[in-house]
Motif scaffolding. Structure first.
Motif, PDB file in Angstrom:
ATOM      1  N   TYR A 185      22.497   5.708  -3.908  1.00 51.77           N
ATOM      2  CA  TYR A 185      21.426   5.099  -3.122  1.00 51.77           C
ATOM      3  C   TYR A 185      21.496   5.604  -1.693  1.00 51.77           C
ATOM      4  O   TYR A 185      22.574   5.792  -1.145  1.00 51.77           O
ATOM      5  CB  TYR A 185      21.549   3.568  -3.118  1.00 51.77           C
ATOM      6  N   HIS A 186      20.304   5.805  -1.091  1.00 52.42           N
ATOM      7  CA  HIS A 186      20.197   6.134   0.331  1.00 52.42           C
ATOM      8  C   HIS A 186      19.764   4.843   1.027  1.00 52.42           C
ATOM      9  O   HIS A 186      18.742   4.254   0.669  1.00 52.42           O
ATOM     10  CB  HIS A 186      19.167   7.237   0.566  1.00 52.42           C
ATOM     11  N   CYS A 187      20.542   4.416   2.012  1.00 55.63           N
ATOM     12  CA  CYS A 187      20.245   3.158   2.690  1.00 55.63           C
ATOM     13  C   CYS A 187      19.271   3.388   3.846  1.00 55.63           C
ATOM     14  O   CYS A 187      19.049   4.529   4.265  1.00 55.63           O
ATOM     15  CB  CYS A 187      21.531   2.503   3.180  1.00 55.63           C
ATOM     16  N   PRO A 188      18.676   2.312   4.390  1.00 61.53           N
ATOM     17  CA  PRO A 188      17.750   2.456   5.519  1.00 61.53           C
ATOM     18  C   PRO A 188      18.391   3.105   6.747  1.00 61.53           C
ATOM     19  O   PRO A 188      17.695   3.688   7.581  1.00 61.53           O
ATOM     20  CB  PRO A 188      17.335   1.013   5.827  1.00 61.53           C
ATOM     21  N   GLY A 189      19.721   3.031   6.879  1.00 66.68           N
ATOM     22  CA  GLY A 189      20.418   3.635   8.009  1.00 66.68           C
ATOM     23  C   GLY A 189      20.757   5.100   7.796  1.00 66.68           C
ATOM     24  O   GLY A 189      21.421   5.709   8.629  1.00 66.68           O
ATOM     25  N   GLY A 190      20.303   5.675   6.665  1.00 67.08           N
ATOM     26  CA  GLY A 190      20.546   7.089   6.403  1.00 67.08           C
ATOM     27  C   GLY A 190      21.882   7.377   5.729  1.00 67.08           C
ATOM     28  O   GLY A 190      22.244   8.535   5.547  1.00 67.08           O
ATOM     29  N   GLN A 191      22.629   6.362   5.376  1.00 73.13           N
ATOM     30  CA  GLN A 191      23.921   6.551   4.714  1.00 73.13           C
ATOM     31  C   GLN A 191      23.728   6.630   3.196  1.00 73.13           C
ATOM     32  O   GLN A 191      22.684   6.269   2.667  1.00 73.13           O
ATOM     33  CB  GLN A 191      24.862   5.388   5.046  1.00 73.13           C
ATOM     34  N   CYS A 232      29.268   1.824   5.883  1.00 76.64           N
ATOM     35  CA  CYS A 232      28.820   0.558   6.483  1.00 76.64           C
ATOM     36  C   CYS A 232      29.620   0.201   7.736  1.00 76.64           C
ATOM     37  O   CYS A 232      29.091  -0.430   8.647  1.00 76.64           O
ATOM     38  CB  CYS A 232      28.929  -0.580   5.468  1.00 76.64           C
ATOM     39  N   ALA A 233      30.889   0.606   7.771  1.00 74.88           N
ATOM     40  CA  ALA A 233      31.758   0.246   8.895  1.00 74.88           C
ATOM     41  C   ALA A 233      31.198   0.719  10.229  1.00 74.88           C
ATOM     42  O   ALA A 233      31.269   0.006  11.233  1.00 74.88           O
ATOM     43  CB  ALA A 233      33.159   0.808   8.680  1.00 74.88           C
TER      44      ALA A 233
END
Length: 195
Positions: free
Chosen positions: A63-69, A93-94
């Protein structure tokens, strides 16, 4: 389909009234389901990013998260007979600036049912035909709204599927009789019943 003489049927239902297995079974027999996907879960109720803000990449199985990670750590489990895969990335996430909008925990986890592609495909179909929900609401929901308002049927009094079915059957019979009287009148209704 046999009675209607068709090879395919489109089925529309309210949000949340489905199981993944139902979608799969419908598609297998030529029924095309159109059911909106519910936005639920602790994150949604807390005002955090819903799962839909995370984009699944089937090639990378991540998965690609909204923060680009990228959430690529996977853990499989069986929940209520479903194989579910959990995606996360504690390291990403850290240091993420968007973490307060995403999770209250140490890192975000996104769960994916092994056959979630069926739900995603259904969501794509519905996005192409949003008018189906409007048509359904204006035709199917009308009797239920009338029953709830004019017949004071706000909630079922009985508990259990069989007793609720009986209660609804009596309510529907009363509604249909009132509707028939309104449309054709008592004398014609009596003649139709006797005929």
């Amino acid at each position: 389909m046999e009675v209607l003489g068709v090879e395919r049927i489109d089925a529309v239902a309210d949000m949340g009234y489905h199981k993944g297995e139902d979608i799969e079974a419908c598609e297998a027999v030529g029924i095309t389901p159109y059911i909106p996907r519910p936005h639920r879960g602790v994150n949604v109720s807390n005002g955090l990013f819903p799962k839909e803000r995370f984009r699944y990449d089937p090639a990378a199985d991540a998965y690609h998260c909204p923060g680009g990670q990228i959430l690529d750590t996977r853990h499989s489990s069986i929940t209520r007979g479903h194989v579910t895969v959990q995606y996360s990335s504690p390291a990403a996430c850290a240091g993420c600036q968007m973490k307060p909008l995403c999770t209250t925990g140490r890192w975000r986890r996104v769960n994916r049912w092994e056959k979630e592609h069926l739900i995603e495909r259904m969501a794509e179909r519905l996005a192409k035909r949003p008018d189906l929900l409007l048509i359904r609401r204006s035709t199917v929901e009308h009797p239920f709204g009338t029953i709830k308002q004019s017949m004071n049927q706000g909630a079922f009094l009985m508990r259990g599927l069989e007793t609720v079915r009986a209660e609804f059957s009596l309510t529907a019979l009363a509604y249909n009789l009132r509707r028939a009287i309104t449309l054709i009148g008592v004398p014609r209704l009596i003649r139709a019943v006797q005929g």
